[in-house]
Design an enzyme around this catalytic site. Structure first.
Site, PDB file in Angstrom:
ATOM      1  N   TRP A  60      -1.768  86.463 -73.938  1.00  0.00           N
ATOM      2  CA  TRP A  60      -2.416  87.221 -72.866  1.00  0.00           C
ATOM      3  C   TRP A  60      -3.853  87.468 -73.298  1.00  0.00           C
ATOM      4  O   TRP A  60      -4.101  88.082 -74.318  1.00  0.00           O
ATOM      5  CB  TRP A  60      -1.702  88.561 -72.638  1.00  0.00           C
ATOM      6  CG  TRP A  60      -2.256  89.283 -71.441  1.00  0.00           C
ATOM      7  CD1 TRP A  60      -3.244  90.229 -71.414  1.00  0.00           C
ATOM      8  CD2 TRP A  60      -1.865  89.084 -70.082  1.00  0.00           C
ATOM      9  NE1 TRP A  60      -3.488  90.633 -70.145  1.00  0.00           N
ATOM     10  CE2 TRP A  60      -2.663  89.951 -69.301  1.00  0.00           C
ATOM     11  CE3 TRP A  60      -0.924  88.272 -69.451  1.00  0.00           C
ATOM     12  CZ2 TRP A  60      -2.525  90.013 -67.903  1.00  0.00           C
ATOM     13  CZ3 TRP A  60      -0.799  88.340 -68.080  1.00  0.00           C
ATOM     14  CH2 TRP A  60      -1.588  89.204 -67.319  1.00  0.00           C
TER      15      TRP A  60
ATOM     16  N   GLU B 222       7.704  94.015 -66.552  1.00  0.00           N
ATOM     17  CA  GLU B 222       7.632  95.357 -67.130  1.00  0.00           C
ATOM     18  C   GLU B 222       8.235  96.452 -66.238  1.00  0.00           C
ATOM     19  O   GLU B 222       7.614  97.493 -65.991  1.00  0.00           O
ATOM     20  CB  GLU B 222       6.185  95.705 -67.486  1.00  0.00           C
ATOM     21  CG  GLU B 222       5.626  94.818 -68.586  1.00  0.00           C
ATOM     22  CD  GLU B 222       4.231  95.235 -69.042  1.00  0.00           C
ATOM     23  OE1 GLU B 222       3.678  96.206 -68.485  1.00  0.00           O
ATOM     24  OE2 GLU B 222       3.693  94.578 -69.958  1.00  0.00           O
TER      25      GLU B 222
ATOM     26  N   ASN C 236       6.632  91.530 -73.438  1.00  0.00           N
ATOM     27  CA  ASN C 236       5.193  91.672 -73.572  1.00  0.00           C
ATOM     28  C   ASN C 236       4.937  92.625 -74.732  1.00  0.00           C
ATOM     29  O   ASN C 236       5.258  93.817 -74.650  1.00  0.00           O
ATOM     30  CB  ASN C 236       4.577  92.239 -72.290  1.00  0.00           C
ATOM     31  CG  ASN C 236       4.806  91.339 -71.091  1.00  0.00           C
ATOM     32  OD1 ASN C 236       5.130  90.157 -71.239  1.00  0.00           O
ATOM     33  ND2 ASN C 236       4.644  91.871 -69.896  1.00  0.00           N
TER      34      ASN C 236
ATOM     35  N   HIS D 177       5.134  91.248 -59.910  1.00  0.00           N
ATOM     36  CA  HIS D 177       4.303  91.778 -60.991  1.00  0.00           C
ATOM     37  C   HIS D 177       3.464  92.929 -60.456  1.00  0.00           C
ATOM     38  O   HIS D 177       2.241  92.817 -60.302  1.00  0.00           O
ATOM     39  CB  HIS D 177       3.419  90.665 -61.558  1.00  0.00           C
ATOM     40  CG  HIS D 177       2.775  90.978 -62.880  1.00  0.00           C
ATOM     41  ND1 HIS D 177       2.892  90.156 -63.972  1.00  0.00           N
ATOM     42  CD2 HIS D 177       2.008  92.016 -63.296  1.00  0.00           C
ATOM     43  CE1 HIS D 177       2.205  90.659 -64.987  1.00  0.00           C
ATOM     44  NE2 HIS D 177       1.659  91.801 -64.595  1.00  0.00           N
TER      45      HIS D 177
ATOM     46  N   GLN E 295      -4.220  90.430 -60.629  1.00  0.00           N
ATOM     47  CA  GLN E 295      -5.258  90.535 -61.645  1.00  0.00           C
ATOM     48  C   GLN E 295      -6.241  89.376 -61.627  1.00  0.00           C
ATOM     49  O   GLN E 295      -7.390  89.542 -62.049  1.00  0.00           O
ATOM     50  CB  GLN E 295      -4.615  90.632 -63.029  1.00  0.00           C
ATOM     51  CG  GLN E 295      -3.834  91.911 -63.239  1.00  0.00           C
ATOM     52  CD  GLN E 295      -3.162  91.979 -64.586  1.00  0.00           C
ATOM     53  OE1 GLN E 295      -2.005  91.620 -64.719  1.00  0.00           O
ATOM     54  NE2 GLN E 295      -3.880  92.442 -65.598  1.00  0.00           N
TER      55      GLN E 295
ATOM     56  N   TYR F 140       2.418  94.066 -77.972  1.00  0.00           N
ATOM     57  CA  TYR F 140       1.075  94.191 -78.522  1.00  0.00           C
ATOM     58  C   TYR F 140       1.066  94.896 -79.876  1.00  0.00           C
ATOM     59  O   TYR F 140       0.405  94.446 -80.805  1.00  0.00           O
ATOM     60  CB  TYR F 140       0.161  94.925 -77.536  1.00  0.00           C
ATOM     61  CG  TYR F 140      -0.070  94.129 -76.281  1.00  0.00           C
ATOM     62  CD1 TYR F 140      -1.122  93.223 -76.187  1.00  0.00           C
ATOM     63  CD2 TYR F 140       0.801  94.241 -75.195  1.00  0.00           C
ATOM     64  CE1 TYR F 140      -1.312  92.458 -75.041  1.00  0.00           C
ATOM     65  CE2 TYR F 140       0.622  93.483 -74.050  1.00  0.00           C
ATOM     66  CZ  TYR F 140      -0.435  92.595 -73.978  1.00  0.00           C
ATOM     67  OH  TYR F 140      -0.609  91.828 -72.843  1.00  0.00           O
TER      68      TYR F 140
ATOM     69  N   ARG G 141       1.942  80.890 -67.355  1.00  0.00           N
ATOM     70  CA  ARG G 141       2.716  81.951 -66.723  1.00  0.00           C
ATOM     71  C   ARG G 141       1.837  82.661 -65.695  1.00  0.00           C
ATOM     72  O   ARG G 141       0.754  83.144 -66.022  1.00  0.00           O
ATOM     73  CB  ARG G 141       3.197  82.950 -67.780  1.00  0.00           C
ATOM     74  CG  ARG G 141       3.937  84.150 -67.205  1.00  0.00           C
ATOM     75  CD  ARG G 141       4.419  85.093 -68.310  1.00  0.00           C
ATOM     76  NE  ARG G 141       5.001  86.285 -67.735  1.00  0.00           N
ATOM     77  CZ  ARG G 141       4.473  87.514 -67.812  1.00  0.00           C
ATOM     78  NH1 ARG G 141       3.315  87.697 -68.453  1.00  0.00           N
ATOM     79  NH2 ARG G 141       5.085  88.552 -67.266  1.00  0.00           N
TER      80      ARG G 141
END
Length: 511
Positions: A451, A197, A338, A151, A51, A340, A107
């Site tokens: 994040w 994830e 993670n 990842h 990313q 949200y 991270r």
């Protein structure tokens, strides 16, 4: 999300980054500071290799499945991460920004196709050099490197050779790759996460097919021409769990005593709530939490998949051998989440009558079709507290790191660098306070990471939305960074400022 059929778009976002309207309870008026957190609590921010790095064809790096996917035009807006935020060339500048912000930790992930370009075999010296340089630069500025080994960016070579994670060969190749990471970086890296994830990658890649390697089967997936949505997500998860356990076993036997680090894995922690208070919907939410979080936590803590998964999935759910269970059970020092927001589910037991069922059919739920909301308007930190309490009660209160938590904003087509993102500051303070409340209530939460550090390629949104504390001018060849209000706010908190309500024009503060 216009790149997906409308009927699939809702479920895809729900499974990955569901942000559904929630009603928040009244706010607490108490101001807190960083000093209120337990000694040793870690504050940071994060990214991942594909990313943020760019330089996808430089210095020996070869394609990952995400390079193949984006170059085939499947990502949002046809976006690729060929350059993205270009951290590969700008890591020194980025570390300086991290230092100025005052974070304890950064991270990031290591790109398997940059370190071992063919997935197995020769180690790329230039890849070693880059990650050594990044780690050393972080340490020079007093910042802990928290490293994710994998990842999402599987080397394309392994996908081509044996269908990647569908094969048990993946376990051996991943373990060798992890060994290279531990051997070369473990003298300085004290926090390792084996996988990011793994409880969602099998759904996107092997059930619904909206993520690479786009394996699925009708009627469950999108534009499917290969795969089996009824079996492959469970096979892939089984191999990911075994690969994780293999790497942890290796680390603990060969490296941990000498290097003194800790190792775990990172799960997506969407929290499922009942859409109504009927017994059926309450049971559906609990069942979905077992399917989503328990898919990994139950084997890790209790030694097998959740009973409801054993019952509903039946023979399609793989079994552990006695030797495998020895490795899987307890194979973590911490678990990253993670998180949200919440998703809201209703029972749909009719799915269990279907002859062919995928993961969602086995869970026998459906997600409510309520509007998504702009996080400028609302946050629901109580959801995080509920999830952490669930981990306390059901999974023996493991050490937890909140590895991702943040708020997205739509990209400004005007290129305005002065994005007014007080909404993001408010969102972060809500969740930081919720984290402290959970800690005071006995949760073993020991870290919180925003994040993301900068705007970058987002797996779900491309460049249409960004989470960055720092913005990036993607129209600039230099990929210029600019500091947002949220970066200033986070820096103030990290340097001892009080956590107080952020005033957002036209909005009432709520917790």
């Amino acid at each position: 999300m216009s790149w997906l059929p409308a009927t699939r778009a809702l479920s895809c976002v729900v499974l990955l980054l569901l942000l559904v309207v929630a009603v928040a309870p009244p706010a607490s008026a108490a101001a807190i500071t960083r000093g209120d957190f337990p000694t040793g609590f870690v504050f940071g921010t994060g990214s991942s290799a594909y990313q943020i790095e760019g330089a996808v064809a430089e210095d020996g790096r070869k394609p990952s499945i995400w390079d193949t996917f984006t170059h085939s035009g499947y990502s949002p807006g046809g976006a690729t991460a060929d350059v993205t935020a270009d951290q590969y060339h700008k890591y020194k500048e980025d570390v300086k920004l991290l230092s100025e912000m005052g974070v304890d930790a950064y991270r990031f992930s290591i790109a398997w196709p940059r370190l071992i370009p063919d997935g197995r075999g020769a180690v790329n010296a230039k890849g070693l050099e880059y990650y050594n340089n990044l780690i050393n630069e972080l340490l020079r500025h007093g910042i802990q490197p928290h490293v994710t080994v994998y990842h999402f960016d599987l080397p394309q070579a392994l996908q081509d050779e044996y269908n990647g994670m569908l094969s048990r060969k993946f376990i051996d190749d991943y373990t060798v790759y992890a060994d290279v990471c531990f051997k070369n970086f473990g003298d300085r890296v004290k926090y390792w996460s084996t996988l990011n994830e793994p409880n969602i990658e099998p759904i996107g890649g092997y059930d619904q097919g909206f993520f690479p390697p786009q394996r699925c089967s009708l009627p469950f997936g999108i534009s499917c021409n290969n795969g089996n949505s009824t079996t492959e997500p469970y096979i892939v998860t089984h191999h990911l769990l075994l690969a994780h356990a293999s790497a942890v076993s290796l680390y603990k036997e060969k490296y941990q005593d000498k290097q003194g680090g800790k190792i775990g894995l990172t799960l997506l922690g969407s929290w499922n709530k009942p859409a109504t208070q009927t017994p059926e919907d309450i049971a559906a939410a609990a069942r979905m939490n077992d399917f989503h979080i328990g898919w990994y936590m139950h084997p890790l803590v209790h030694g097998d998949y959740p009973p409801v998964m054993r019952k509903n999935v039946g023979s399609r759910l793989p079994s552990f051998t006695a030797e495998e269970l020895k490795r899987v059970l307890g194979s973590f020092d911490f678990v990253g989440f993670n998180h949200y927001a919440a998703s809201y589910v209703k029972a749909d037991l009719s799915k269990l009558d279907q002859k062919l069922r995928d993961y969602m059919g086995d869970a026998a739920v459906r997600f409510e079709s309520v509007p998504f909301f702009d996080l400028k308007n609302q946050s629901s930190p109580w959801v995080l507290r509920e999830m952490l309490e669930h981990l306390q009660v059901k999974y023996k209160n493991p050490v937890v790191m909140i590895h991702e938590n943040g708020a997205a904003s739509v990209a400004d087509p005007s290129g305005d660098k002065a994005l007014d993102d007080e909404f993001r500051s408010r969102y972060l303070q809500d969740y930081i306070e919720a984290t402290l409340q959970s800690s005071r209530n006995g949760s073993n939460v020991q870290g919180y990471f925003v994040w993301s550090f900068v705007d970058m390629f987002e797996f779900l949104f491309g460049y249409r939305m960004g989470f960055g504390l720092y913005g990036v001018d993607f129209n600039s060849e230099e990929r210029t960074r600019y500091r947002r209000h949220s970066a200033k706010w986070y820096a103030g908190f990290l340097r001892g400022g009080e956590l107080r309500p952020v005033a957002v024009p036209g909005q009432a503060y709520s917790q």
